[in-house]
Every structure is written in C-alpha cells, then in structure tokens.
Design a protein around this motif. Structure first.
Motif, PDB file in Angstrom:
ATOM      1  N   GLY A 126       5.142  10.521  -6.642  1.00 44.85           N
ATOM      2  CA  GLY A 126       5.011   9.747  -7.400  1.00 44.85           C
ATOM      3  C   GLY A 126       4.053  10.072  -8.943  1.00 44.85           C
ATOM      4  O   GLY A 126       4.232   8.885  -9.839  1.00 44.85           O
ATOM      5  N   ARG A 127       3.760  10.553  -8.986  1.00 48.72           N
ATOM      6  CA  ARG A 127       2.435  11.523  -9.795  1.00 48.72           C
ATOM      7  C   ARG A 127       3.642  11.617 -11.687  1.00 48.72           C
ATOM      8  O   ARG A 127       3.375  10.901 -12.365  1.00 48.72           O
ATOM      9  CB  ARG A 127       2.145  12.475  -9.674  1.00 48.72           C
ATOM     10  N   ALA A 132       5.011   8.110 -16.208  1.00 49.86           N
ATOM     11  CA  ALA A 132       6.366   6.665 -17.072  1.00 49.86           C
ATOM     12  C   ALA A 132       6.316   5.804 -17.550  1.00 49.86           C
ATOM     13  O   ALA A 132       6.088   5.227 -18.927  1.00 49.86           O
ATOM     14  CB  ALA A 132       6.995   6.482 -16.229  1.00 49.86           C
ATOM     15  N   GLY A 133       4.488   5.609 -16.755  1.00 45.41           N
ATOM     16  CA  GLY A 133       3.977   4.531 -17.637  1.00 45.41           C
ATOM     17  C   GLY A 133       3.705   2.708 -18.047  1.00 45.41           C
ATOM     18  O   GLY A 133       3.945   2.322 -18.757  1.00 45.41           O
ATOM     19  N   ASP A 134       5.022   2.586 -17.267  1.00 41.55           N
ATOM     20  CA  ASP A 134       5.583   0.828 -17.386  1.00 41.55           C
ATOM     21  C   ASP A 134       5.349   0.244 -15.879  1.00 41.55           C
ATOM     22  O   ASP A 134       5.491   1.043 -14.732  1.00 41.55           O
ATOM     23  CB  ASP A 134       6.978   1.089 -17.778  1.00 41.55           C
ATOM     24  N   PRO A 135       4.336  -1.021 -15.518  1.00 44.23           N
ATOM     25  CA  PRO A 135       4.794  -1.603 -14.260  1.00 44.23           C
ATOM     26  C   PRO A 135       5.088  -1.251 -13.221  1.00 44.23           C
ATOM     27  O   PRO A 135       4.970  -1.021 -12.418  1.00 44.23           O
ATOM     28  CB  PRO A 135       4.408  -2.672 -14.545  1.00 44.23           C
ATOM     29  N   GLU A 140       7.077   1.981  -7.767  1.00 47.51           N
ATOM     30  CA  GLU A 140       7.658   2.857  -7.236  1.00 47.51           C
ATOM     31  C   GLU A 140       6.647   4.513  -6.857  1.00 47.51           C
ATOM     32  O   GLU A 140       6.960   4.449  -5.863  1.00 47.51           O
ATOM     33  CB  GLU A 140       8.986   3.483  -7.947  1.00 47.51           C
ATOM     34  N   ALA A 141       5.691   4.494  -7.597  1.00 46.84           N
ATOM     35  CA  ALA A 141       5.099   5.158  -7.616  1.00 46.84           C
ATOM     36  C   ALA A 141       4.378   5.024  -6.627  1.00 46.84           C
ATOM     37  O   ALA A 141       3.584   5.973  -5.668  1.00 46.84           O
ATOM     38  CB  ALA A 141       3.824   5.373  -8.901  1.00 46.84           C
ATOM     39  N   ALA A 190      -1.793   3.300  -8.771  1.00 47.38           N
ATOM     40  CA  ALA A 190      -0.421   2.783  -9.504  1.00 47.38           C
ATOM     41  C   ALA A 190      -0.212   1.621  -9.050  1.00 47.38           C
ATOM     42  O   ALA A 190       0.438   0.686  -9.866  1.00 47.38           O
ATOM     43  CB  ALA A 190       0.727   3.327  -8.750  1.00 47.38           C
ATOM     44  N   THR A 191      -0.948   0.984  -8.333  1.00 46.31           N
ATOM     45  CA  THR A 191      -0.796  -0.020  -7.411  1.00 46.31           C
ATOM     46  C   THR A 191      -1.428  -1.548  -8.103  1.00 46.31           C
ATOM     47  O   THR A 191      -1.729  -2.441  -8.837  1.00 46.31           O
ATOM     48  CB  THR A 191      -1.519  -0.945  -6.286  1.00 46.31           C
ATOM     49  N   ARG A 192      -2.354  -0.796  -9.177  1.00 52.82           N
ATOM     50  CA  ARG A 192      -3.520  -1.454 -10.267  1.00 52.82           C
ATOM     51  C   ARG A 192      -3.042  -1.704 -10.845  1.00 52.82           C
ATOM     52  O   ARG A 192      -2.853  -2.873 -11.605  1.00 52.82           O
ATOM     53  CB  ARG A 192      -4.713  -0.393 -10.397  1.00 52.82           C
ATOM     54  N   ASP A 193      -2.348  -0.831 -11.974  1.00 53.45           N
ATOM     55  CA  ASP A 193      -0.711  -0.594 -13.063  1.00 53.45           C
ATOM     56  C   ASP A 193      -0.143  -1.563 -12.956  1.00 53.45           C
ATOM     57  O   ASP A 193       0.546  -2.294 -14.175  1.00 53.45           O
ATOM     58  CB  ASP A 193      -1.059   0.692 -13.535  1.00 53.45           C
TER      59      ASP A 193
END
Length: 269
Positions: A126-127, A132-135, A140-141, A190-193
C-alpha cells in the motif's frame, strides 16, 4: 475473516507457494512461515533498492546524464511488488497450516505471526502504491492499507494474543498496535488523497469541507485511538513514538487554510 481475500490476488483459492493449502501441521506451518518471512525480507530489500535507484536517476537527470540509469527504479519496484504478493500468499498458507492438529492455540504463535506478517506485506504494498502519487493509485493504496489493518486486528484477537496464560505480553501487543495504527493512518492519507481531501473539524462538531466530504477522517480517528492504546501498554518502549503519532493523527483531522495535517510528516515510523 482473517484468512479472507485481500487486494492484489491473494485469494483463498488455488495452490499456495508453500504447498497444498489443505496441509495442517507444525512442519507445514513452519515451512510456510519461513518462506513468507524470506519473501517479505526480499520485498523490503527490493523497495530499498528501488528508492536508491530513483535517487540516482534524479541525480543523473539533473546532471544531464541518461544512459545506464533509466528504468532501474521501476525494475526494482516491480520485483518488490512480486515478492510482497508472494509473501502474502505464503503467510496465508502458514495461517491455514497453523489451524489444525498439533497446535495449542494459547501457546502457539503461528497464527498471530502469520497475520502480522501478512499485514506487513499488504501495508508495504500500500505504501509503495501510494508513493505513485495519483488519485487512482491512492484508491488502491487505501484498499491495501485497510486489508493490512484487518490482518493486524485479527492477529490481536488470536488465542495466543488474548489468552492470559500466553507469553504474548503488553510490549508485543503494543508493537502490533503500532503496525495497525500505521496501516490505518496510511488508509486515511490515501483515502483523503483519492477523494480530493477536504474536511474541517471544530471542537465537537464536524463540518463538511468543500471537496471530498470527510475523506479519511474515520481512519485517522481509529489510528489515533490505536496509537494511544500502544502508548498506554508500553510507555517505556514505544510510548513516546506512539504518543507522537497519535497527535499527528489528531492534527490530520483539522484543516488550517489549505494545509492538512502536520508539515513534514512522512507517514512512517
């Protein structure tokens, strides 16, 4: 369920890499556990190599050098993902093998170790995906992090972890709680992102932000509680770090202008 399906193809069905999933004996559990630990260690190594290669690639780009460095980071990242998936499958095989004759649940740590190892493999995947830095990757993370948190929760509910006669002490429980909190915190980030962020909390009232509603809020709240429990159980061990992370999760539940959470927080211990 603790042995249920997880993201990334770690389904209950099919043949495990350590042999038949129906095997249930101390020897089978030990073999699967040893293989799983080796695969997890290799996955961690490949991730470190990927990070080192990424730094080297960045330096080469800044220097205008291209030959011989491009693609190494992606190569090691793919290998890390492969080893971590295999590790998860082997931890599941160890979990299945530990549920049978020849085991005394209160004194056999096999299931607890298999679940915590499985959680570690999922959390690291997950980390890596989150980085990878995209929504789309963040969604998935978040799923991987939540799967990891479920494994840690299940580990703490095994007979070995709950029986009063078990050697599983407060410090060990606190260590697993720290891992669980890390997974929940990653799920929140990750959810927030993935949802675009955006919640504001004022004292006892929570007000929906302009974008993304309460994205990740519940996971930060759960993580803060888990870290606080770890600090209570092991004040002289992980207590200070657990309290710091609990505070960071509390901070992440507030929005100050465009800033969310604590500046410079790297999301890891």
């Amino acid at each position: 369920s603790p042995g249920g399906e997880s993201p990334g193809g770690e389904s209950p069905g099919g043949e495990s890499p350590a042999g038949s999933s129906s095997s249930s004996s101390p020897a089978a559990a030990a073999a699967a556990g040893n293989l799983a630990n080796a695969l997890l260690a290799r996955g961690r190594l490949q991730r470190r190599l990927a990070n080192a290669a990424a730094r080297e690639e960045a330096r080469a780009r800044r220097a205008g050098i291209r030959a011989g460095v491009e693609g190494a980071s992606d190569f090691h990242t793919e290998l890390a993902e492969e080893f971590l998936v295999l590790a998860g499958r082997s931890f599941r095989a160890a979990l299945v093998a530990a549920d049978g004759p020849g085991f005394e649940p209160a004194t056999s740590p096999g299931a607890t170790r298999a679940l915590t190892g499985w959680g570690a493999a999922l959390a690291l995947r997950g980390r890596m995906v989150f980085e990878a830095g995209d929504p789309e990757s963040s969604a998935e993370a978040a799923a991987l992090a939540l799967a990891a948190s479920e494994k840690y929760r299940a580990a703490l509910e095994t007979p070995f972890a709950t029986d009063p006669s078990s050697p599983f002490d407060g410090a060990q429980r606190a260590g697993t709680l720290m891992d669980w909190g890390d997974a929940l915190r990653l799920a929140g980030e990750a959810t927030r992102d993935a949802e675009g962020g955006g919640f504001v909390r004022y004292d006892d009232a929570t007000t929906e932000g302009d974008a993304g509603g309460f994205a990740g809020l519940e996971f930060f709240e759960q993580a803060a509680n888990v870290f606080a429990e770890a600090a209570r159980l092991d004040p002289d061990g992980c207590g200070a770090e657990a309290s710091r992370l609990a505070a960071a999760c509390e901070d992440a539940m507030y929005v100050d202008g465009d800033d969310v959470g604590r500046d410079g927080d790297d999301g890891g211990r």
